[in-house]
Design a protein around this motif. Structure first.
Motif, PDB file in Angstrom:
ATOM      1  N   GLY A 103       0.579  -1.560  -0.378  1.00 45.34           N
ATOM      2  CA  GLY A 103      -0.030  -0.181  -0.305  1.00 45.34           C
ATOM      3  C   GLY A 103       0.569   1.848  -0.617  1.00 45.34           C
ATOM      4  N   VAL A 139       3.362   2.336  -5.167  1.00 52.22           N
ATOM      5  CA  VAL A 139       2.177   1.377  -6.093  1.00 52.22           C
ATOM      6  C   VAL A 139       3.131   1.929  -7.241  1.00 52.22           C
ATOM      7  N   TYR A 192      -1.146  -5.063  -5.661  1.00 46.54           N
ATOM      8  CA  TYR A 192      -2.335  -4.728  -6.340  1.00 46.54           C
ATOM      9  C   TYR A 192      -3.064  -5.020  -5.340  1.00 46.54           C
ATOM     10  N   LEU A 214      -2.749  -5.660  -2.090  1.00 45.71           N
ATOM     11  CA  LEU A 214      -2.397  -4.981  -0.696  1.00 45.71           C
ATOM     12  C   LEU A 214      -1.281  -5.863   0.334  1.00 45.71           C
ATOM     13  N   PRO A 271     -15.449  -0.331  -3.595  1.00 45.23           N
ATOM     14  CA  PRO A 271     -14.635   0.929  -2.989  1.00 45.23           C
ATOM     15  C   PRO A 271     -13.640   1.761  -4.293  1.00 45.23           C
ATOM     16  N   ASP A 272     -13.255   2.560  -4.617  1.00 46.10           N
ATOM     17  CA  ASP A 272     -12.792   3.302  -6.115  1.00 46.10           C
ATOM     18  C   ASP A 272     -10.801   2.301  -6.102  1.00 46.10           C
ATOM     19  N   GLU A 273     -10.660   2.073  -4.570  1.00 45.67           N
ATOM     20  CA  GLU A 273      -8.824   2.424  -4.460  1.00 45.67           C
ATOM     21  C   GLU A 273      -9.426   0.264  -5.264  1.00 45.67           C
ATOM     22  N   VAL A 274     -10.391  -0.120  -4.593  1.00 47.25           N
ATOM     23  CA  VAL A 274     -10.847  -1.427  -4.572  1.00 47.25           C
ATOM     24  C   VAL A 274     -10.883  -1.519  -6.534  1.00 47.25           C
ATOM     25  N   ARG A 275     -11.459  -1.278  -7.537  1.00 46.27           N
ATOM     26  CA  ARG A 275     -11.711  -1.272  -8.666  1.00 46.27           C
ATOM     27  C   ARG A 275     -10.505  -0.658  -9.109  1.00 46.27           C
ATOM     28  N   GLU A 276      -9.282  -0.314  -8.755  1.00 48.28           N
ATOM     29  CA  GLU A 276      -8.325   0.819  -9.414  1.00 48.28           C
ATOM     30  C   GLU A 276      -7.402   0.011  -9.841  1.00 48.28           C
ATOM     31  N   SER A 277      -7.727  -1.437  -8.322  1.00 41.78           N
ATOM     32  CA  SER A 277      -6.122  -2.503  -8.075  1.00 41.78           C
ATOM     33  C   SER A 277      -6.233  -3.275  -9.289  1.00 41.78           C
ATOM     34  N   TYR A 298     -10.476  -8.860  -2.682  1.00 42.28           N
ATOM     35  CA  TYR A 298     -11.457  -8.716  -2.053  1.00 42.28           C
ATOM     36  C   TYR A 298     -13.122  -8.993  -2.417  1.00 42.28           C
TER      37      TYR A 298
END
Ligand SMILES: Nc1ncnc2c1ncn2[C@@H]1O[C@H](COP(=O)(O)OP(=O)(O)O)[C@@H](O)[C@H]1O
Ligand SMILES: [Mg+2]
Ligand SMILES: [Zn+2]
Lengths: 250, 134
Positions: A73, A76, A99, A101, B91-97, B108
């Motif tokens: 985290g 990136v 990705y 985390l 959440p947005d961060e997860v979508r980004e990953s 996730y």
């Protein structure tokens, strides 16, 4: 209408075009030191001024970042015509941990192959002298992806002096055969005859690395790791071998 | 806008087409169908722009690209439940990953019915070359 192959497969070759040598560390058993030896090798090569990439191919259980002290985290890859791996202690690092985390991400074989293809096809290493690859144990999807899609590589087989490990290494050696640059006998409390014979059979050198209890406290700190007896041996034998390998390719 | 990750995805498609044309000995194709899996959330506009730029860069002649969307759906291997990406609220961060590495979904997403992590991605993972027409 004709159906075409996975577009990522062609892209993998293109992404690795400027990589002079791919050097995976392989073993059929876990816990023999692949991760530690591969990270120490990458760091040693970086200190020698080479352009080094380090890929954690253990996609479901990445640990390269632990040795390097990267908190999941905190880093990136940069998005730029693909993704550019972040540089840590002179080494460009790519891992699925950026990705996931660090959460458990259980994958079946198909998912493992797919994740590897995705990483290899979007990562822009740029010009590299060497791409060091840490791998998970065994002869499963990760190894098959390597053998099939990165045909040109020079690997090191990592084993301990235990017959359990040596026996499986011999099996792995048959599969990788002519793509073995060296055999690494790690945590060597002794140098068994089988290890010497195995290396002989492969016409490869046998490099003996000591068991070094100071390694544990150096995990997470590349600087401290460099000062260990273990890392000095890695530098003197394994990194040196990679340097010679690159010289011979010129 | 072209400096993004979509560029690499489009480049993979164009390189594959280029290799295919060489193999079958065609000079051009009239139609290419590419499907975009919902899970990877590829920016369609950027992707189509990159396709255009890259085909001229690599000298690949394509009459028309047809970019179609594919819905992402899952099936639990443990209890058999089926669900769609749009049923989830990531959440947005997860979508980004997941955008960069679709398999990150396994870190996730869990089965909404039984919580299992062992599920199959039935459709809509990422970029797929569906076919070409001479
Ligand atoms: N030469 C060594 N001396 C001391 N500890 C070692 C040595 N090599 C590996 N280790 C330790 O052994 C464990 C397994 O090593 P690791 O690199 O994770 O193996 P693998 O990647 O093959 O599973 C780790 O805790 C590591 O720190
Ligand atoms: Mg390991
Ligand atoms: Zn379920």
């Amino acid at each position: 209408m004709s159906v075409l192959r996975d577009p990522r497969l062609v892209a993998i070759g293109e992404r690795l075009r400027e990589v002079r040598a791919v050097v995976p560390f392989l073993s059929s058993k876990g816990g023999v030191g692949k991760t530690l030896v591969s990270v120490a090798t990458a760091l040693a090569l970086g200190r020698r001024g080479l352009r080094v990439g380090l890929l954690d191919l253990d996609v479901t259980n990445p640990t390269v970042h632990v040795v390097l002290g990267i908190r999941p985290g905190s880093l990136v890859p940069r998005e730029e015509y693909g993704v550019v791996p972040p540089e840590v202690s002179g080494v460009r690092v790519m891992s699925t941990v950026f990705y996931t985390l660090g959460r458990p991400a259980p994958l079946r074989g198909e998912g493992v192959s797919s994740a590897i293809r995705e990483l290899l096809s979007i990562t822009r290493w740029g010009p590299l002298d060497v791409l060091v690859v840490d791998t998970p144990p065994g002869m499963s999807d990760e190894l098959l992806e390597l053998l099939t899609y990165i045909r040109r590589f020079s690997s090191f087989l990592v084993t301990t002096p235990s017959r359990l490990s040596l026996d499986s290494t011999a099996r792995l050696a048959e599969l990788v055969a002519r793509r073995v640059a060296g055999v690494v006998l790690n945590m060597a409390w002794e140098v068994p005859e089988e290890a010497v014979r195995l290396a002989d059979r492969l016409s490869a050198p046998l490099y003996v690395l000591p068991y070094d209890s100071s390694v544990e406290v150096a995990l997470g700190s590349p600087e401290r790791l460099a000062e260990t007896r273990f890392a000095r041996a890695v530098d003197r034998y394994v990194a040196e071998h990679v340097v010679r390998l690159l010289q011979n390719r010129r | 806008m072209v400096g993004v990750h979509e560029w690499a995805l489009a480049e993979a498609v164009v390189l594959t087409l280029s290799q295919y044309l060489r193999e079958v000995g065609w000079s051009r194709v009239s139609r290419v169908v590419v499907s975009l899996g919902e899970l990877q959330a590829v920016d369609r506009e950027v992707f189509e722009f990159a396709l255009k730029e890259l085909t001229s860069l690599y000298g690949v002649e394509v009459g028309r690209f047809e970019v179609v969307d594919e819905e992402a759906s899952f099936e639990c291997r443990s209890c058999g439940f089926r669900w769609r990406l749009r049923d989830l609220n990531l959440p947005d961060e997860v979508r980004e990953s997941i955008h960069f590495l679709p398999e990150a979904a396994y870190a996730y997403v869990r089965c909404p019915r039984c919580g299992s992590a062992d599920f199959a991605l039935l459709s809509g993972r990422g970029v797929r070359l569906v076919g070409v027409e001479p």
